[in-house]
Design a protein around this motif. Structure first.
Motif, PDB file in Angstrom:
ATOM      1  N   MET A   1       0.675  -1.011   0.125  1.00 15.35           N
ATOM      2  CA  MET A   1       0.116  -0.087   0.191  1.00 15.35           C
ATOM      3  C   MET A   1       0.895   0.916  -0.053  1.00 15.35           C
ATOM      4  SD  MET A   1      -2.675   1.222  -0.309  1.00 15.35           S
ATOM      5  CE  MET A   1      -4.283   2.927   0.831  1.00 15.35           C
ATOM      6  N   SER A   2       0.221   2.142  -0.851  1.00 20.52           N
ATOM      7  CA  SER A   2       1.592   3.265  -0.684  1.00 20.52           C
ATOM      8  C   SER A   2       1.228   4.694   0.123  1.00 20.52           C
ATOM      9  CB  SER A   2       1.259   3.294  -2.517  1.00 20.52           C
ATOM     10  OG  SER A   2       0.440   3.856  -3.346  1.00 20.52           O
ATOM     11  N   TRP A   3      -0.159   4.614   0.193  1.00 19.85           N
ATOM     12  CA  TRP A   3      -1.451   5.460   0.638  1.00 19.85           C
ATOM     13  C   TRP A   3      -0.927   5.541   2.285  1.00 19.85           C
ATOM     14  CZ3 TRP A   3      -6.301   6.085   3.012  1.00 19.85           C
ATOM     15  CH2 TRP A   3      -6.363   7.162   3.164  1.00 19.85           C
ATOM     16  N   ASP A   4      -0.593   6.599   3.091  1.00 18.28           N
ATOM     17  CA  ASP A   4      -0.741   5.990   4.300  1.00 18.28           C
ATOM     18  C   ASP A   4      -2.044   6.699   5.136  1.00 18.28           C
ATOM     19  OD1 ASP A   4      -0.942   6.792   7.722  1.00 18.28           O
ATOM     20  OD2 ASP A   4       1.711   6.120   6.674  1.00 18.28           O
ATOM     21  N   PRO A   5      -2.398   5.825   5.637  1.00 13.70           N
ATOM     22  CA  PRO A   5      -4.195   6.806   5.986  1.00 13.70           C
ATOM     23  C   PRO A   5      -4.284   8.108   7.179  1.00 13.70           C
ATOM     24  CG  PRO A   5      -4.340   4.362   6.753  1.00 13.70           C
ATOM     25  CD  PRO A   5      -3.256   4.873   5.985  1.00 13.70           C
ATOM     26  N   VAL A   6      -3.255   8.569   7.737  1.00 10.70           N
ATOM     27  CA  VAL A   6      -3.476   9.284   8.163  1.00 10.70           C
ATOM     28  C   VAL A   6      -3.430  10.882   7.060  1.00 10.70           C
ATOM     29  CG1 VAL A   6      -0.678  10.172   7.437  1.00 10.70           C
ATOM     30  CG2 VAL A   6      -1.456  11.174   9.620  1.00 10.70           C
ATOM     31  N   GLY A  69      -5.313   7.852  -2.235  1.00 12.82           N
ATOM     32  CA  GLY A  69      -6.258   7.269  -1.300  1.00 12.82           C
ATOM     33  C   GLY A  69      -6.737   6.976  -0.701  1.00 12.82           C
ATOM     34  N   SER A  70      -7.013   8.635  -0.769  1.00 10.43           N
ATOM     35  CA  SER A  70      -8.329   9.392   0.276  1.00 10.43           C
ATOM     36  C   SER A  70      -9.254   9.410  -0.236  1.00 10.43           C
ATOM     37  CB  SER A  70      -7.432  10.825   1.045  1.00 10.43           C
ATOM     38  OG  SER A  70      -8.301  11.467   1.933  1.00 10.43           O
ATOM     39  N   LYS A  71     -10.561   8.974  -0.018  1.00  6.35           N
ATOM     40  CA  LYS A  71     -11.603   9.112  -0.506  1.00  6.35           C
ATOM     41  C   LYS A  71     -12.756  10.597   0.052  1.00  6.35           C
ATOM     42  CE  LYS A  71     -16.782   7.559   0.555  1.00  6.35           C
ATOM     43  NZ  LYS A  71     -17.565   6.608   1.370  1.00  6.35           N
ATOM     44  N   THR A  72     -11.423  11.201   1.656  1.00  8.44           N
ATOM     45  CA  THR A  72     -11.976  12.848   1.711  1.00  8.44           C
ATOM     46  C   THR A  72     -11.802  13.762   0.454  1.00  8.44           C
ATOM     47  OG1 THR A  72     -12.220  12.096   3.930  1.00  8.44           O
ATOM     48  CG2 THR A  72     -12.556  14.371   3.145  1.00  8.44           C
ATOM     49  N   ALA A  73     -10.333  13.415   0.340  1.00  2.00           N
ATOM     50  CA  ALA A  73      -9.665  14.030  -0.669  1.00  2.00           C
ATOM     51  C   ALA A  73     -10.556  14.662  -2.092  1.00  2.00           C
ATOM     52  CB  ALA A  73      -8.224  13.970  -0.927  1.00  2.00           C
ATOM     53  N   LEU A  92     -11.845  10.297 -11.645  1.00  2.00           N
ATOM     54  CA  LEU A  92     -11.561  10.774 -10.508  1.00  2.00           C
ATOM     55  C   LEU A  92     -11.070   9.475  -9.408  1.00  2.00           C
ATOM     56  CD1 LEU A  92     -11.391  14.585  -8.581  1.00  2.00           C
ATOM     57  CD2 LEU A  92      -9.674  13.761 -10.431  1.00  2.00           C
ATOM     58  N   VAL A  93     -10.509   8.907  -9.337  1.00  3.14           N
ATOM     59  CA  VAL A  93     -10.338   7.528  -8.443  1.00  3.14           C
ATOM     60  C   VAL A  93      -9.772   7.606  -6.887  1.00  3.14           C
ATOM     61  CG1 VAL A  93     -10.135   4.957  -9.210  1.00  3.14           C
ATOM     62  CG2 VAL A  93     -10.063   6.741 -10.651  1.00  3.14           C
ATOM     63  N   VAL A  94     -10.596   6.642  -6.338  1.00  4.64           N
ATOM     64  CA  VAL A  94      -9.671   6.398  -5.067  1.00  4.64           C
ATOM     65  C   VAL A  94      -9.351   5.437  -4.813  1.00  4.64           C
ATOM     66  CG1 VAL A  94     -10.082   6.286  -2.605  1.00  4.64           C
ATOM     67  CG2 VAL A  94     -11.923   7.438  -3.882  1.00  4.64           C
ATOM     68  N   GLY A  95      -7.802   5.571  -5.003  1.00  2.00           N
ATOM     69  CA  GLY A  95      -6.966   3.927  -4.807  1.00  2.00           C
ATOM     70  C   GLY A  95      -5.492   3.933  -4.739  1.00  2.00           C
ATOM     71  N   ASP A  96      -5.080   2.754  -5.506  1.00  3.04           N
ATOM     72  CA  ASP A  96      -3.376   3.055  -4.967  1.00  3.04           C
ATOM     73  C   ASP A  96      -2.682   2.859  -6.278  1.00  3.04           C
ATOM     74  OD1 ASP A  96      -1.262   2.262  -3.706  1.00  3.04           O
ATOM     75  OD2 ASP A  96      -1.622   0.156  -3.046  1.00  3.04           O
ATOM     76  N   ASN A 123       9.208   2.126  -2.701  1.00  6.84           N
ATOM     77  CA  ASN A 123       7.309   2.113  -3.030  1.00  6.84           C
ATOM     78  C   ASN A 123       7.513   3.169  -3.958  1.00  6.84           C
ATOM     79  OD1 ASN A 123       6.166   0.534  -2.270  1.00  6.84           O
ATOM     80  ND2 ASN A 123       5.184   2.361  -0.846  1.00  6.84           N
ATOM     81  N   ALA A 124       8.246   4.319  -3.994  1.00  6.33           N
ATOM     82  CA  ALA A 124       8.594   5.468  -4.942  1.00  6.33           C
ATOM     83  C   ALA A 124       8.820   4.788  -6.257  1.00  6.33           C
ATOM     84  CB  ALA A 124       9.637   6.492  -4.087  1.00  6.33           C
ATOM     85  N   ALA A 125       9.965   4.045  -6.375  1.00  3.39           N
ATOM     86  CA  ALA A 125      10.223   3.564  -7.655  1.00  3.39           C
ATOM     87  C   ALA A 125       9.962   2.584  -8.440  1.00  3.39           C
ATOM     88  CB  ALA A 125      12.046   2.399  -6.927  1.00  3.39           C
TER      89      ALA A 125
END
Length: 220
Positions: A1-6, A69-73, A92-96, A123-125
């Motif tokens: 997963m490339s997105w932090d829930p924070v 990854g953020s639904k709010t965003a 626009l898509v909520v996804g990884d 992960n960035a690579a």
């Protein structure tokens, strides 16, 4: 997963920038303002957040795509686009962003504005590789990412190569923060031909600290 829930809480609780940086505007203008049909130009932003960059790109008449990854965003971005860019085209898509939900060679340009700096080196690579996969041949590439020596670098808890849960600075409380060494850029972005690298710096005089960012542009 490339997105932090924070980031879900960050987007819920913190007002975010509404406008793109001058470097992103220059990139779009230089490469696409003379397009015969702007609507046919497809531009993807990975980690698009509330959509400041895509808002600008849509207002200029291009077709936009964003993944976060953020639904709010994503909800915030859609609300603003619907209100201020009626008739905008794209998705626009909520996804990884590690696994972009698009076919090979879909986009005329791909954009990263500090999203990949919130990922480990490995992960960035992978994400840069995914960005290359979905970019058309001769398509354009833009990445703005924090540089070594920027405020917060080598503070707090080290969690990977040049990656920290920082102990101070503007990235405090925002999950992973990775600071890119100039010499690592060719390895990170090996699937694009790099055309230009700029170093931006912003000094906070009262704290005696500097925020440093690379702006990297290229072509597939």
């Amino acid at each position: 997963m490339s997105w932090d829930p924070v980031w879900e809480e960050v987007f819920r609780q913190q007002a975010w920038g509404k406008y793109p940086g001058e470097d992103l505007i220059r990139f779009i203008a230089r490469n696409f303002y003379n397009a015969k049909s702007r609507l046919e130009v497809k531009i993807l932003e990975v980690g698009c957040g509330p959509g400041a960059n895509l808002w600008y790109v849509a207002r200029e008449g291009f077709t936009i795509y964003g993944v976060d990854g953020s639904k709010t965003a994503i909800e915030q971005a859609k609300t603003r686009l619907d209100s201020e860019c009626p008739g905008w085209t794209g998705e626009l898509v909520v996804g990884d962003i590690n696994r972009l939900p698009f076919p090979d060679e879909t986009f005329d340009a791909v954009i990263d504005s500090e999203a990949l700096s919130c990922n480990t080196f490995e992960n960035a690579a992978l994400i840069y590789s995914e960005m290359a996969r979905v970019t058309k041949r001769s398509g354009k590439f833009f990445s703005r990412t924090f540089a070594k020596g920027s405020w917060g670098d080598e503070t707090g808890e080290k969690v990977g190569y040049d990656t920290y849960l920082v102990g101070e600075g503007p990235l405090l409380g925002k999950g992973f923060a990775r600071f890119t060494n100039y010499n690592d850029i060719p390895e990170l972005i090996k699937h694009f031909t790099i055309q230009e690298i700029q170093l931006l710096s912003r000094e906070y005089l009262q704290e005696n600290k500097i925020v440093k960012e690379w702006v990297i542009t290229g072509e597939k």
